[in-house]
Design an enzyme around this catalytic site. Structure first.
Site, PDB file in Angstrom:
ATOM      1  NE  ARG A  25      27.083  86.810  63.855  1.00 10.08           N
ATOM      2  CZ  ARG A  25      27.913  85.950  64.463  1.00 10.08           C
ATOM      3  NH1 ARG A  25      29.188  85.944  64.137  1.00 10.08           N
ATOM      4  NH2 ARG A  25      27.453  85.129  65.386  1.00 10.08           N
TER       5      ARG A  25
ATOM      6  NE  ARG B 134      34.575  74.035  68.614  1.00 16.37           N
ATOM      7  CZ  ARG B 134      34.697  75.344  68.392  1.00 16.37           C
ATOM      8  NH1 ARG B 134      35.533  75.760  67.451  1.00 16.37           N
ATOM      9  NH2 ARG B 134      33.998  76.208  69.077  1.00 16.37           N
TER      10      ARG B 134
ATOM     11  CB  SER C  65      25.282  78.832  71.413  1.00 15.88           C
ATOM     12  OG  SER C  65      25.935  78.801  70.162  1.00 15.88           O
TER      13      SER C  65
ATOM     14  CD  GLN D 177      29.945  79.507  67.045  1.00 21.45           C
ATOM     15  OE1 GLN D 177      29.757  78.295  67.137  1.00 21.45           O
ATOM     16  NE2 GLN D 177      31.159  80.040  67.089  1.00 21.45           N
TER      17      GLN D 177
ATOM     18  CG  ASP E 154      36.001  83.854  71.656  1.00 14.76           C
ATOM     19  OD1 ASP E 154      35.887  82.637  71.907  1.00 14.76           O
ATOM     20  OD2 ASP E 154      35.507  84.378  70.641  1.00 14.76           O
TER      21      ASP E 154
ATOM     22  CE  LYS F 249      34.860  78.877  72.459  1.00 17.01           C
ATOM     23  NZ  LYS F 249      33.639  79.451  71.849  1.00 17.01           N
TER      24      LYS F 249
ATOM     25  NE  ARG G  20      39.439  83.381  70.640  1.00 19.66           N
ATOM     26  CZ  ARG G  20      39.582  84.438  69.854  1.00 19.66           C
ATOM     27  NH1 ARG G  20      40.517  85.329  70.125  1.00 19.66           N
ATOM     28  NH2 ARG G  20      38.793  84.615  68.808  1.00 19.66           N
TER      29      ARG G  20
END
Length: 434
Positions: free
Chosen positions: A28, A124, A168, A170, A315, A342, A390
């Site tokens: 961002r 995705r 979300s 995003q 996450d 993800k 992750r």
């Protein structure tokens, strides 16, 4: 490239750790920060592959970036009105945040481009962001609502009121960025609260944005260029916190970590499980709350994570799952279906790899269950990461409770979010590349 972890180091005392900047805020700082014409510095910018991807795309659009010392980047932006109008192919590699936030920028600025990504990103779901942008007036072309995605220079955006059907950050951010760039008004109602870094940064840079409960409203605004400090990444800190909790007689202090209330829920949950964690020296930097996190080795008990908290730890669920595996009782994490879409199907990755380690975990009616065990495991295991950063790091943490060898496949995937992880992990673990 794989790694073998053979044994661990006990008694890690009073280690002071400074982490690279938070990935979400870094994206961002480039996209929102460069909307206005001017110069500014970004401090503590992380060198993760995802963030470098966003940086390179912004340079393609016309933004200049100069690297300085101590992870400082100086940005010179011509302003969004002077961005390249035919940007050609923009490679988002593995970064879902990049492609979704960028779609808002490109639609709002009427920039023609083709967004592509790697094999994982190309699988995705993008309908969740394409559909609301089209309702707003964006002209977007894609096959089956996945990459590649084309944006045209014929979008005519309009004021909008939108109810978020998917939790979300995003998608929310893409809509806010599109409205800001196109000088439109927008009102968004969330079904569940999600990360609010976009709202915080827009306000910090002068936007007329208001948040009242689950309602976000943005009116026509002009941003100003300001230096941006990025706090230490709480999602990266999660792995070091996990290592310390599962180790013996250890303590660490992680300095100036992001403790935004919608990102620190992971810490709150661990404390409710009995973790010895304290947050000290809280202060505000560039609109975000930061603090020092002090952790000592702990014994945990099982917990139930409610569905409205899940979006704010999405996450951290791989790491939380590993900690739950060594907690007393059965942990339940509600509403985890988002894990399936993800970088990999993380739900399968968690369950299958825990099973390899002799730990019972299962999925039922949208929820994840993990049956904890005490002590250590004692078996050679090979963790299949599906190249998910992750999953790789969470099961590297699990190795501290394995008396034999833990092999982590495709370790290089961790460069996506935490390329410097080895120098931090090696404080606790004996690691060999193979």
């Amino acid at each position: 490239m794989d790694i073998n972890i053979n044994g661990f180091k006990k008694n890690v005392h009073k280690k002071i750790i400074n982490l690279p900047g938070d990935k979400s805020i870094a994206h961002r700082s480039l996209i929102i920060g460069s909307i206005s014409k001017g110069n500014y510095n970004i401090y503590n910018f992380p060198k993760s592959e995802d963030c470098i991807t966003t940086l390179e795309i912004m340079k393609t659009l016309g933004v200049k970036a100069v690297y300085g010392n101590n992870n400082v980047i100086s940005i010179i932006s011509p302003g969004v009105e002077n961005f390249k109008k035919d940007a050609g192919i923009l490679n988002c590699n593995n970064s879902g945040t990049t492609v979704r936030l960028l779609l808002g920028l490109l639609c709002g600025a009427n920039i023609k481009s083709t967004l592509i990504g790697d094999e994982s990103l190309s699988k995705r779901p993008m309908k969740r962001v394409i559909e609301p942008l089209e309702l707003m007036g964006g002209n977007i072309k894609s096959s089956e609502d996945k990459l590649p995605i084309e944006t045209t220079n014929t979008s005519v955006l309009k004021d909008m009121k939108y109810f978020m059907s998917v939790a979300s950050a995003q998608v929310k951010s893409a809509l806010l960025i599109a409205a800001l760039v196109a000088s439109k008004n927008i009102v968004i109602k969330e079904n569940l609260n999600t990360r609010d870094h976009t709202e915080i940064m827009m306000k910090y840079l002068g936007a007329n944005i208001k948040v009242q409960g689950d309602i976000i409203s943005l009116e026509k605004s002009i941003l100003t260029s300001r230096d941006i400090y990025i706090p230490g990444d709480i999602s990266s800190a999660a792995f070091l916190i996990g290592l310390c909790i599962l180790s013996e007689k250890s303590s660490i202090s992680i300095k100036e970590v992001l403790i935004n209330s919608r990102r620190s829920k992971f810490i709150d949950i661990l404390i409710s499980m009995g973790a010895n964690i304290e947050v000290e020296n809280k202060l505000n930097k560039s609109g975000e709350l930061v603090g020092d996190i002090r952790v000592t080795s702990s014994k945990l008990k099982a917990v139930e994570v409610l569905s409205y908290d899940t979006p704010n730890i999405i996450d951290e669920i791989p790491m939380l799952s590993v900690l739950a595996a060594f907690s007393q009782g059965t942990t339940v994490i509600r509403a985890v279906d988002e894990l399936k879409v993800k970088e990999s199907n993380r739900l399968n990755g968690i369950i299958n790899n825990l099973s390899l380690c002799g730990i019972r975990a299962w999925y039922e009616k949208g929820d994840l269950f993990i049956e904890g065990k005490s002590g250590y495991i004692n078996k050679d295991v090979t963790i299949e990461t599906e190249k998910d950063h992750r999953i790789a790091m969470a099961f590297a943490v699990l190795s501290i409770r394995n008396l034999k060898t833990t092999r982590i496949k495709h370790w290089q995937c961790t460069n996506i979010s935490f390329p410097e992880n080895i120098k931090f992990f090696s404080k606790f673990l004996n690691i060999d590349y193979i």
